[in-house]
Design a protein around this motif. Structure first.
Motif, mmCIF file in Angstrom:
data_model
loop_
_atom_site.group_PDB
_atom_site.id
_atom_site.type_symbol
_atom_site.label_atom_id
_atom_site.label_comp_id
_atom_site.label_asym_id
_atom_site.label_seq_id
_atom_site.Cartn_x
_atom_site.Cartn_y
_atom_site.Cartn_z
ATOM 1 N N LEU A 79 0.853 -1.177 0.000
ATOM 2 C CA LEU A 79 0.000 0.000 0.000
ATOM 3 C C LEU A 79 0.894 1.233 0.000
ATOM 4 O O LEU A 79 1.720 1.368 0.897
ATOM 5 N N PRO A 80 0.759 2.109 -0.984
ATOM 6 C CA PRO A 80 1.770 3.168 -1.094
ATOM 7 C C PRO A 80 1.999 3.969 0.185
ATOM 8 O O PRO A 80 3.133 4.140 0.593
ATOM 9 N N PRO A 81 0.941 4.431 0.872
ATOM 10 C CA PRO A 81 1.283 5.344 1.967
ATOM 11 C C PRO A 81 1.207 4.748 3.369
ATOM 12 O O PRO A 81 1.290 5.495 4.325
ATOM 13 N N ILE A 107 7.048 6.366 -1.369
ATOM 14 C CA ILE A 107 5.699 6.135 -1.921
ATOM 15 C C ILE A 107 5.797 5.822 -3.405
ATOM 16 O O ILE A 107 5.195 4.870 -3.902
ATOM 17 N N LEU A 196 -8.053 -5.082 1.331
ATOM 18 C CA LEU A 196 -8.418 -4.634 -0.014
ATOM 19 C C LEU A 196 -9.928 -4.453 -0.119
ATOM 20 O O LEU A 196 -10.409 -3.541 -0.781
ATOM 21 N N ALA A 199 -10.667 -1.249 1.449
ATOM 22 C CA ALA A 199 -10.168 -0.178 0.585
ATOM 23 C C ALA A 199 -11.144 0.088 -0.551
ATOM 24 O O ALA A 199 -11.404 1.236 -0.913
ATOM 25 N N SER A 200 -11.722 -0.972 -1.114
ATOM 26 C CA SER A 200 -12.644 -0.766 -2.225
ATOM 27 C C SER A 200 -13.909 -0.048 -1.748
ATOM 28 O O SER A 200 -14.488 0.753 -2.471
ATOM 29 N N VAL A 202 -13.975 2.125 0.862
ATOM 30 C CA VAL A 202 -13.566 3.502 1.115
ATOM 31 C C VAL A 202 -13.499 4.288 -0.191
ATOM 32 O O VAL A 202 -13.904 5.448 -0.275
ATOM 33 N N LEU A 203 -13.011 3.635 -1.221
ATOM 34 C CA LEU A 203 -12.866 4.285 -2.514
ATOM 35 C C LEU A 203 -14.235 4.678 -3.087
ATOM 36 O O LEU A 203 -14.409 5.750 -3.650
ATOM 37 N N ASP A 206 -15.680 7.572 -1.102
ATOM 38 C CA ASP A 206 -14.966 8.781 -1.483
ATOM 39 C C ASP A 206 -15.524 9.359 -2.782
ATOM 40 O O ASP A 206 -15.806 10.546 -2.883
ATOM 41 N N PHE A 207 -15.742 8.501 -3.747
ATOM 42 C CA PHE A 207 -16.279 8.943 -5.037
ATOM 43 C C PHE A 207 -17.679 9.525 -4.862
ATOM 44 O O PHE A 207 -17.993 10.592 -5.375
ATOM 45 N N LYS A 210 -17.835 12.914 -3.323
ATOM 46 C CA LYS A 210 -17.400 13.974 -4.240
ATOM 47 C C LYS A 210 -18.517 14.300 -5.236
ATOM 48 O O LYS A 210 -18.764 15.450 -5.545
ATOM 49 N N THR A 475 -5.612 10.801 8.037
ATOM 50 C CA THR A 475 -5.966 10.586 6.633
ATOM 51 C C THR A 475 -6.061 9.112 6.296
ATOM 52 O O THR A 475 -6.526 8.758 5.237
ATOM 53 N N PRO A 477 -7.468 5.918 5.587
ATOM 54 C CA PRO A 477 -8.897 5.708 5.312
ATOM 55 C C PRO A 477 -9.570 4.646 6.175
ATOM 56 O O PRO A 477 -10.728 4.794 6.541
#
Lengths: 613, 353
Positions: A79-81, A107, A196, A199-200, A202-203, A206-207, A210, A475, A477
């Protein structure tokens, strides 16, 4: 204010509640706070999973969560961050510490790795999940195969005649070690797909926020949620039995307020009754459902299979409902239709083709992943934990047989590393033909001391929500989504000490399940107090576990101190159609039993309308 | 002979050039099943016939031969005033041809029959083929056929009011001729009225509907002269998310004697009471949703609740038009680049939440 002052307490700055001295020794050294290594990190309290102090043995479960969740972020999927999660017990309560990677170079290095690795899982999700089920079912078989044999007075002749060369003490030692291994293996699988999956989710949230800034989280979850999760099966089995009982004219027997044994005995008297008994046996595969009081981590959260009075009580309720003409069917088609209509409407509100495409893609992925997010609970938290604790209890009985403990349940005051030593000692003591061991004194004393500590921990005032460093911003998630720990909440908690709880009239939380209800509050701090909840009261508690669902038939609404929108309790409330506001942080401090309160599950507000006194 | 009068049920958006924008829209909404006030439309052709057959056009032309003024010179403004007065005098002095009167009478009688009122109060409103907001005049609370005819002529004559003459002069358009349609529609006896956006106009959230309302006619809300009650409704679930009750001190009501809307004090017991019931709010929102779906874009509408009719027949949409701010922005996709799922996920993780 200097940044030095922007921190939460250090454990050593807090008073030790009387009687709790020495609690640290119940847990492994790496899982209690040490200011010298922890002071630069942020730790938050998790009462969602651990609502009350964890007994020393049971600690293996939360420890396993943090251990086995971590590498998937940090070393497997890259996970990048995110680093893995550190944690500790403070006075028996669990704290987590998320941490982000901030070096942009690091990252950047991780991104292509993440794309390849996590991408592979998402692209092959169903296939991997099928494989997962096979792996875990295999693991459950291996767990079932572990038998705990009593240590005999004399070894069976077959040991000699078949020249086995291994004794029952050795078998006990091996069995215990195997159980520990199986536990670690299970928690590896548990998180293999869970991070994962979250994460899906949360994604997608998030969308949606927005595209539709005012969208409420329960609405988002409604679009994601399916209707056929394994976790509904146990209850569906009871409904099936309830319908059969009514149809076969056995309702009066099943409804009778008697013990499970008396009921079975009564059933055995007739042909129809015997057939019904067989149907109960068939349903028992779904009775590895842990719904007693507490949370999944605790040994005293019992499964239906261990205590048939639990499912039979629900069975009776279903029969009463059928007789009253109330439908007990979950309106599956209606739920699906509603879900699809809502989804279609939101999709049509999007104005660009790009967004429509992305919305469909995100939803498709999260719906697929969500099945795992729900169903893994059945295999891991329910079936495995039942089998595991069942075997630990048998070891407890051996400890009593060998004069190390007075009560098999006392084994849970010994942590799992200590227990390995005890098991060794027990089989050694047995091997000596019953000569005395100092262990027989030492562990009895330890248990006695720890029983007192556990009692004192449970009676002590609630622990602080946060420790050590106050983060600038949250931050991560999953922390936000699962526990509702946001920058705003942390800041609010830091300032909360300045306000007297009894002066507060309103509490802001998260809209966890829609609906507006008014009623009298019932403040419950510990799962064991759940019996006090009266019909039509509003439950106010630190957090709820799905295992509390048994009380949901009685209450009007739920208010919790902690819990994000994805907490299982929030999902259960929505399923039961009970209004809920979660994550009020200090709800149990501000609200008193008997207060007239209003719960607005649409807006996430709790209002105290009238004080009890 | 070209048709010059239409029931709203015979019109749709495509009739814009024939009957003007307002009539075409009222027709479109009538046809789509929305509750708009009953009524009929006089087309541009009606104006032409009247002006020609009564000789009004000819007289106006003659009057204008001697007219010379510069619309950009403030000193010439009185000249336009004078011309307007003269021309309107010409138009309003003409008697409508008998055959036109007869047809209008038939339509008005039908309207009275349909609503169960004799001498039904109506509004006569201008309906130009292109928008001239606030330029022409509308007349409210008109009762009886002779008043209706008189006020139709007044709408036509309002195309010669001073501001319209100046506007045409500035655009270099002819001053003697500007055909408009006229909508003759039932007056809604408004208990409460206001506006509805089928979008959150503040942040552009397309999943919300915002309703503002006050007691009485919608004028007080449209003009912003009071703080209205406000409802935020979830468009998908059709559920009220937020209610804001305002202290509403004044409302526009009809004075039947002067046939004018008067701005009067609201009695204290109604000031802090919501002007819509929950079921009215939700019904309005449902209608808003349908209108948006019909036009395919977020709408800005005006509505009124009739005090004489039972729910839900009491809810009327008086007007609708595309929402101007968010709908006009070129929509920016959230997913900016064409990216795979996992790329998108990685990017979001890195950007942070």
């Amino acid at each position: 204010m200097t940044s030095e002052e922007k921190r939460f307490p250090y454990p050593e700055e807090l008073e030790t509640p009387p009687g709790t001295e020495g609690w640290e020794e119940m847990y492994p050294y790496y899982f209690v706070p040490h200011t010298e290594v922890d002071k630069d990190d942020f730790f938050f309290l998790d009462v969602v999973h651990i609502p009350e102090p964890i007994p020393p043995f049971d600690a293996f479960s939360p420890e396993s969560w943090l251990r086995h969740i971590s590498q998937y972020n940090s070393r497997v999927f890259m996970l990048p961050p995110a680093f893995g999660l550190r944690g500790f017990f403070y006075r028996g309560y669990l704290y987590w510490s998320p941490k982000e990677i901030t070096d942009p170079k690091e990252i950047e290095k991780r991104v292509p790795l993440f794309l390849k690795r996590a991408g592979y899982y998402f692209d092959h999700w169903n296939e991997i999940y099928e494989k997962w089920i096979k792996k875990v079912e295999g693991l459950l078989e291996r767990t079932r195969a572990i038998t705990i044999k009593d240590l005999p007075e004399m070894e069976d002749e077959s040991v000699v005649m078949e020249a086995k060369g291994l004794d029952t003490g050795f078998h006990l030692q091996t069995s215990y070690r195997n159980l520990l291994n199986l536990n670690d293996e299970l928690w590896q699988y548990h998180f293999e797909m869970l991070n994962l999956g979250y994460a899906s989710y949360v994604l997608f949230v998030d969308f949606c926020t927005k595209a539709f800034p005012g969208i409420e989280l329960p609405t988002v979850t409604k679009m994601v949620s399916g209707v056929d999760f394994l976790m509904y099966r146990p209850v569906e089995e009871l409904k099936r039995l309830a319908k059969l009982a009514v149809e076969w004219g056995l309702a009066d027997i099943v409804k009778k307020d008697c013990s499970p044994e008396e009921m079975i005995e009564e059933l055995e008297k007739s042909e129809k009754g015997r057939t019904f008994s067989k149907e109960i046996e068939k349903s028992k595969a779904w009775f590895y459902y842990r719904t007693g009081k507490g949370g999944h981590a605790y040994h005293y959260t019992r499964a239906w299979i261990e205590d048939l009075s639990l499912p039979f009580r629900n069975l009776r309720d279903f029969i009463f409902k059928i007789e009253k003409g109330v439908s007990i069917e979950r309106p599956k088609e209606k739920l699906i239709e509603e879900r699809d209509n809502i989804t279609e409407e939101y999709l049509n509100l999007l104005r660009t083709e790009e967004d429509k495409k992305m919305f469909r893609l995100l939803l498709d992925r999260v719906r697929t992943a969500y099945i795992y997010v729900e169903d893994h609970m059945w295999y891991c938290e329910n079936v495995f934990q039942t089998l595991f604790y069942e075997r630990i209890r048998k070891i407890g009985k051996i400890l009593v047989d060998q004069d190390f403990l007075d009560d098999p349940e006392d084994i849970f005051y010994i942590n799992r590393f200590e227990l390995e030593m005890v098991v060794w000692d027990v089989s050694y003591t047995w091997a000596t033909g019953g000569r005395k061991s100092f262990g027989q004194i030492k562990w009895r004393n330890t248990v006695k001391k720890r029983q007192k500590i556990m009692d004192a921990l449970r009676q002590a005032p609630p622990p602080p929500p946060f420790f050590y460093k106050a983060p600038e911003k949250i931050t991560e998630p999953l922390t936000i989504m699962l526990w509702g720990v946001t920058t705003e909440k942390v800041e609010q908690a830091r300032r909360a000490t300045e306000v007297k709880p009894e002066e507060l009239k309103e509490l802001k939380g998260i809209a966890a399940s829609p609906g507006i209800e008014e009623g009298r509050a019932r403040v419950i701090r510990r799962p064991a107090e759940l019996d006090q909840v009266q019909m039509d009261e509003i439950l106010v508690c630190p957090a709820t576990e799905p295992t509390w669902a048994s009380a949901f038939g009685r209450i009007k609404a739920v208010v919790t101190n902690q819990g994000g929108i994805m907490s299982h309790a929030a999902i259960a409330c929505r399923e039961y159609g009970i209004a809920s506001v979660s994550n009020t942080t200090i709800g149990t401090e501000v609200i008193k039993t008997g207060d007239l309160i209003k719960v607005d599950g649409d807006k996430g507000m709790v209002t105290i309308l009238e004080r009890a006194y | 002979m070209t048709q010059w009068i239409y029931g709203f049920d015979k019109l749709c958006a495509e009739h814009n050039d024939i009957v003007g924008k307002k009539c075409a829209h009222l027709g479109e909404m009538t046809g789509a099943g929305f509750r708009v006030p009953l009524g009929f439309a006089l087309s541009l052709e009606a104006y032409k016939r009247f002006m020609k057959e009564t000789g009004a056009t000819e007289e106006i032309r003659q009057y204008l031969t001697a007219f010379n003024a510069d619309p950009n010179r403030p000193a010439d403004m009185p000249k336009y005033d004078k011309a307007s007065e003269a021309i309107r005098g010409i138009v309003e002095s003409k008697e409508m041809p008998e055959d036109m009167k007869d047809v209008i009478r038939q339509y008005y009688d039908e309207l009275c029959r349909a609503t169960g009122f004799s001498d039904l109060p109506v509004a006569t409103r201008s309906s130009g083929p292109v928008s001239h907001p606030g330029q022409y005049e509308s007349y409210l609370y008109i009762r009886g056929i002779s008043s209706v005819i008189e006020n139709i002529i007044k709408v036509w004559s309002s195309t010669f009011n001073q501001r319209s003459l100046i506007a045409r002069a500035r655009l270099g358009l002819r001053l003697d001729y500007d055909p408009v349609g006229v909508a003759v529609l039932k007056m809604v006896n408004a208990k409460a009225a206001g506006v509805m956006f089928t979008i959150n106009p503040v942040n552009g959230d397309p999943s919300k509907i915002m309703i503002d309302g006050n007691w009485g006619l919608g004028e007080s809300v449209v003009s912003g002269s009071v703080s209205p009650d406000e409802w935020m409704v979830d468009k998908v679930a059709v559920k009220i998310n937020k209610v804001m009750v305002s202290s509403k001190l004044k409302e526009y009501v009809f004075d039947t004697k002067t046939a004018k809307a008067m701005f009067v004090d609201i009695p204290p017991d109604r000031q802090n009471r919501l002007c819509l019931s929950e079921e009215e709010v939700l019904e309005l929102a449902k209608i808003g949703k349908k209108i948006e779906r019909h036009y395919g874009i977020a709408q800005d509408t005006e509505w009124a609740i009739d005090k004489d009719l039972p729910f839900p027949e009491n809810i009327f949409i008086l007007q609708c038009r595309p929402e101007q701010v968010w709908s006009k922005k070129k929509p920016e996709p959230i997913a900016k680049t064409e990216s795979s799922y996992i790329d998108y996920m990685a990017n979001r993780f890195i950007e942070g939440w």
